[in-house]
Design an enzyme around this catalytic site. Structure first.
Site, short mmCIF file in Angstrom:
data_model
loop_
_atom_site.label_atom_id
_atom_site.label_comp_id
_atom_site.label_asym_id
_atom_site.label_seq_id
_atom_site.Cartn_x
_atom_site.Cartn_y
_atom_site.Cartn_z
N HIS A 10 0.54 -1.37 0.26
CA HIS A 10 0.21 -0.03 -0.16
C HIS A 10 0.77 1.37 0.31
CE1 HIS A 10 0.67 -1.32 4.33
NE2 HIS A 10 0.87 0.72 4.85
N GLU A 54 4.48 6.41 8.86
CA GLU A 54 4.01 5.09 9.50
C GLU A 54 5.50 5.18 9.71
OE1 GLU A 54 2.85 2.21 7.57
OE2 GLU A 54 0.83 2.69 6.35
N TYR A 106 8.20 -9.78 13.34
CA TYR A 106 6.63 -9.12 12.58
C TYR A 106 6.87 -10.27 11.25
CZ TYR A 106 4.05 -5.63 9.81
OH TYR A 106 2.73 -4.94 9.85
N HIS A 108 4.99 0.84 -0.03
CA HIS A 108 6.02 -0.48 1.13
C HIS A 108 4.87 -1.53 1.33
CE1 HIS A 108 3.47 2.57 3.76
NE2 HIS A 108 3.03 1.38 4.55
#
Length: 428
Positions: A334, A340, A349, A370
């Protein structure tokens, strides 16, 4: 009382009233500022909003202390006592996806203030608009020293090492997977028992709030009862040299005084430090297909003047079940009008298992694409879509922000790399 035995008051935004049990009835009855306070204490109001702010948003606390906090010598500039900054224009804009390896903890004696390093930010505290993101890496406590920020509120995210935080309103212990918020203007000192590291989100505009739940209903996400504020606690130490450090318009200043600032015997109000255990977050997720927006993982938000738009959202990605059908389950690729910043508290993660490490960070500036790495994409595109518990043993936090008004539109989260050239910066 030992740190592991501390008692707290429960609730978010509550009107609390507390006094140290060593001085019962220290709170004045029926009024805030009597001619003579119990025990000869001094009444002092700490205002976190304008006097005339609407009642539902008004924040203030009355303190009853042994000596008024005005008893200090003049502040003098400290110079560059750490690697913090608000001079975003000193570095050229960099829209690239950026990743840091774990920030290095120094080997010498470095306290919380000296160990602060600014990574990125936007806006300016003089305009009461914007934010900064710092990391702290420290090894020793703040002996006879405290600090407060005149610029904004500190949201502290420990990643390694438990923090013992003494504030004017009492004491808090915050370990990894807990967060702590110190309001603007509240003096505090951080003690550690060993090498410690974590992240700090500083917001200039507004107070942190719980996000509205909308169709979710009355319950879910971070529940108010799980936020904990300290009980009153004081120390009466006089005839000492105590240093008070002020962060003011991005600069650092120090004043000396002859007593401990942690001499508040009793207090009442709704402007308080507080902590929250991220393990108590009630996860909401999709149960049929596709993704719900990551806003469902918002713990706290700092709203702007534009409805539905935040100066900063503090978001986590905790352990949870993934059960969506016909869906690519990791975060999709997106581009976003938000910038962010992500830090990893522990674990791996899911979208960047081989790159983002605990104690490291990533930054994706607004509208820069990203998403998951190639290995994650290939695995998630072919794996059987059975119910799967993801992010087990993992906690990642993310700060997202969007330009919200004229004074803040001039810059996105501008990357600040001063003294961080030893860390790898790669496209992610």
């Amino acid at each position: 009382m030992a740190w592991h035995q501390l008692q707290y008051q429960s609730g978010f935004g509550n009107e609390f009233a507390t006094c140290d049990p060593r001085c019962p009835d220290a709170l004045p009855k029926g009024q805030n500022n009597p001619q003579k306070c119990p025990y000869g204490l001094y009444a002092e109001q700490l205002s976190g909003t304008a006097f005339t702010a609407p009642r539902e948003s008004n924040r203030r606390t009355w303190l009853y202390r042994i000596r008024p906090s005005v008893c200090h010598e003049p502040f003098a500039a400290l110079g560059q006592c750490n690697d913090t900054t608000i001079r975003w224009d000193d570095e050229p804009p960099n829209p690239n996806q950026t990743l840091w390896r774990p920030f290095e903890i120094p080997s010498g004696a470095v306290d919380f203030v000296s160990g602060l390093h600014t990574v990125c930010g936007a806006g300016h505290p003089r305009d009461r608009c914007g934010l900064a993101i710092h990391v702290y890496c420290c090894t020793v406590g703040m002996a006879d020293t405290c600090m407060y920020s005149s610029d904004g509120h500190f949201l502290i995210v420990p990643q390694q090492g438990e923090l013992h935080i003494t504030t004017e309103l009492g004491r808090l212990a915050a370990k990894p997977n807990e967060i702590c918020v110190i309001p603007q203007g509240v003096k505090f000192a951080v003690d550690v028992s060993g090498p410690s590291r974590g992240y700090v989100l500083e917001v200039y505009n507004n107070h942190f709030q719980l996000p509205n739940l909308g169709p979710i209903g009355a319950n879910g996400l971070a529940n108010p009862r799980d936020f904990l504020s300290p009980c009153a606690w004081f120390e009466d130490r006089d005839g000492i040299e105590f240093h008070v450090i002020s962060k003011f318009q991005g600069g650092w200043f120090r004043a000396r005084q002859q007593h401990s600032p942690f001499d508040v015997v009793a207090w009442h109000g709704n402007l308080t430090p507080y902590k929250y255990d991220l393990a108590n977050f009630m996860v909401i997720n999709a149960t049929a297909f596709d993704h719900a927006d990551p806003s469902i993982f918002t713990v706290l938000t700092c709203p702007s003047e534009r409805p539905g738009t935040a100066i900063a959202d503090f978001v986590i990605f905790p352990p949870r079940w993934a059960v969506q059908e016909h869906t690519f389950r990791p975060p999709y690729y997106h581009r976003n009008c938000m910038s962010e910043f992500m830090g990893l508290i522990y674990g791996a993660y899911e979208a960047k298992e081989d790159s983002l490490r605990p104690g490291g960070a990533t930054l994706h500036s607004m509208m820069t694409p990203h998403g998951p790495d190639a290995q994650c994409f290939e695995a998630a595109s072919t794996e059987p879509l059975q119910p799967k518990h993801i992010a087990a043993g993992t906690q990642a936090s993310r700060t997202a922000r969007r330009s919200a008004n004229t004074a803040d539109r001039r810059t996105a989260l501008t990357l600040w790399l001063h003294n961080y050239t030893q860390f790898a910066r790669t496209n992610t």
